[in-house]
Design a protein around this motif. Sequence first.
Motif, PDB file in Angstrom:
ATOM      1  N   PRO A 143      17.717  27.897  17.414  1.00 17.38           N
ATOM      2  CA  PRO A 143      18.311  27.110  17.977  1.00 17.38           C
ATOM      3  C   PRO A 143      19.831  28.310  18.996  1.00 17.38           C
ATOM      4  CG  PRO A 143      19.641  26.903  16.703  1.00 17.38           C
ATOM      5  CD  PRO A 143      18.395  27.906  16.026  1.00 17.38           C
ATOM      6  N   GLU A 160      24.000  33.207  23.522  1.00 19.23           N
ATOM      7  CA  GLU A 160      24.051  34.166  23.188  1.00 19.23           C
ATOM      8  C   GLU A 160      23.219  35.530  23.457  1.00 19.23           C
ATOM      9  OE1 GLU A 160      25.565  33.609  19.891  1.00 19.23           O
ATOM     10  OE2 GLU A 160      25.409  31.919  19.588  1.00 19.23           O
ATOM     11  N   ALA A 186      19.374  20.006  18.635  1.00 20.60           N
ATOM     12  CA  ALA A 186      18.527  22.057  18.802  1.00 20.60           C
ATOM     13  C   ALA A 186      17.773  21.949  17.628  1.00 20.60           C
ATOM     14  CB  ALA A 186      19.298  22.894  19.217  1.00 20.60           C
ATOM     15  N   ASP A 210      20.502  30.812  12.894  1.00 19.27           N
ATOM     16  CA  ASP A 210      21.282  30.406  13.724  1.00 19.27           C
ATOM     17  C   ASP A 210      20.776  32.621  14.649  1.00 19.27           C
ATOM     18  OD1 ASP A 210      22.451  28.794  12.533  1.00 19.27           O
ATOM     19  OD2 ASP A 210      24.033  29.526  12.444  1.00 19.27           O
ATOM     20  N   ALA A 211      21.463  31.817  15.859  1.00 18.70           N
ATOM     21  CA  ALA A 211      20.971  33.387  16.304  1.00 18.70           C
ATOM     22  C   ALA A 211      21.478  34.141  16.187  1.00 18.70           C
ATOM     23  CB  ALA A 211      20.986  32.504  18.322  1.00 18.70           C
TER      24      ALA A 211
HETATM   25  N1  UDP Z   1      24.342  26.538  18.563  1.00 14.45           N
HETATM   26  C1  UDP Z   1      23.474  25.974  19.706  1.00 14.45           C
HETATM   27  N2  UDP Z   1      23.957  24.392  19.712  1.00 14.45           N
HETATM   28  C2  UDP Z   1      26.003  24.646  19.905  1.00 14.45           C
HETATM   29  C3  UDP Z   1      26.273  24.829  18.991  1.00 14.45           C
HETATM   30  C4  UDP Z   1      25.865  26.414  18.605  1.00 14.45           C
HETATM   31  O1  UDP Z   1      22.990  26.019  19.713  1.00 14.45           O
HETATM   32  O2  UDP Z   1      26.289  23.053  20.267  1.00 14.45           O
HETATM   33  C5  UDP Z   1      23.954  27.289  17.696  1.00 14.45           C
HETATM   34  C6  UDP Z   1      24.451  29.025  17.548  1.00 14.45           C
HETATM   35  O3  UDP Z   1      23.946  29.743  18.773  1.00 14.45           O
HETATM   36  C7  UDP Z   1      23.612  29.298  16.998  1.00 14.45           C
HETATM   37  C8  UDP Z   1      24.501  28.822  15.766  1.00 14.45           C
HETATM   38  O4  UDP Z   1      24.012  27.349  16.158  1.00 14.45           O
HETATM   39  O5  UDP Z   1      23.207  30.154  16.565  1.00 14.45           O
HETATM   40  C9  UDP Z   1      24.966  28.366  14.457  1.00 14.45           C
HETATM   41  O6  UDP Z   1      26.426  28.444  15.925  1.00 14.45           O
HETATM   42  P1  UDP Z   1      27.695  29.248  15.370  1.00 14.45           P
HETATM   43  O7  UDP Z   1      27.383  30.607  14.698  1.00 14.45           O
HETATM   44  O8  UDP Z   1      28.661  29.232  16.410  1.00 14.45           O
HETATM   45  O9  UDP Z   1      28.274  28.578  13.987  1.00 14.45           O
HETATM   46  P2  UDP Z   1      29.170  29.318  12.550  1.00 14.45           P
HETATM   47  O10 UDP Z   1      28.611  29.909  12.126  1.00 14.45           O
HETATM   48  O11 UDP Z   1      30.469  29.783  13.210  1.00 14.45           O
HETATM   49  O12 UDP Z   1      29.265  28.309  12.355  1.00 14.45           O
END
Ligand code: UDP
Length: 312
Positions: free
Chosen positions: A4, A8, A71, A88-89
Amino acid sequence: MVVPFLNEEENLPVLYDRLVGVLDGEPEDLQILFIDDGSTDASASWVADTAKKDSRVRLLQLSRNFGHQIAITAGMDHAEGDAVVIIDADLQDPPEVIPELMAKWREGYEVVYAVRKSRSGESWLKKFLAHNFYKIFRAMVKMEVPLDAGDFRLVDRCVVDALRDVRELHRFVRGLTCWVGYRQAAVYYERAPRHAGKTKYPVWKSANLAWDAMTSFSGTPLRWVTVAGILVAGLGGLRAMRTIWARIVRPDDYVPGWATIVALILIIGGIQLICMGVIGQYVSRIFEESKKRPLYLLRPEKPKRDDGHRGP
Ligand code: UDP
Ligand code: MG
């Protein structure tokens, strides 16, 4: 592979290279399903271009930003493999861990989750809250929820199919993959800092996710509310008895207790409002679930006809 992403563009090409590099050595066929959660940058067009060159890449576009958990759900609904890895992306979940997940899967485990041994590049507040959240959550749900495991995990086809029947709106996917049962195993890894860009999960969004997790898996907050009510009512009763006693024993020493009364009204009023708020949260969730809306909507995959033809 379900990825998802939300804006990015700097990370996706690097992620793709690393994924392909790592998984080319594995005997299983690879498919990378990118889910665009309403991105407004060039990420989606990069995926579309890559999909033209590499048939293992697929792009699924949600019609707007539905949130990370939705997602992931869309990705699992459309993934075709015998096992699905959610990653994660932003390269915080290193693709190099995936062969370890797959090794466990080949041993017969249906859910292999990746537990963060350490998390670098995240604020201390987030780490502190996250760690304690998993502890509280585990105590609340009386389910074997792994501590410090995010959504980075491998799930077998049977789990993906099981989750298709779970259509609740406020989804906490990592909790649900636990709830379904099956044989679960853990793999440990060091969580890397974000490769590029900023987090899309500020602390308030994580707090929302935590609240969704607790309310969708447990009625414990409602119990807290009841206990708080009993405690406050008990304290109020004691205080009232003391006041009456003082009035009888020392009638001359009586002080009109305006301050006390005002303080009590405010405190009790505040607690009542909090309680109503918590109950209201559950009621609003019942309302939302009862509408039975689809969890997400997809954009059409085929480009619009460009021959000027409109309508049937
Ligand atoms: N992401 C998404 N939708 C959202 C928020 C985040 O698809 O509304 C994706 C984001 O691109 C990433 C993953 O979810 O691939 C994790 O998000 P992020 O890295 O920002 O979160 P963290 O790792 O900081 O908790
Ligand atoms: Mg991240």
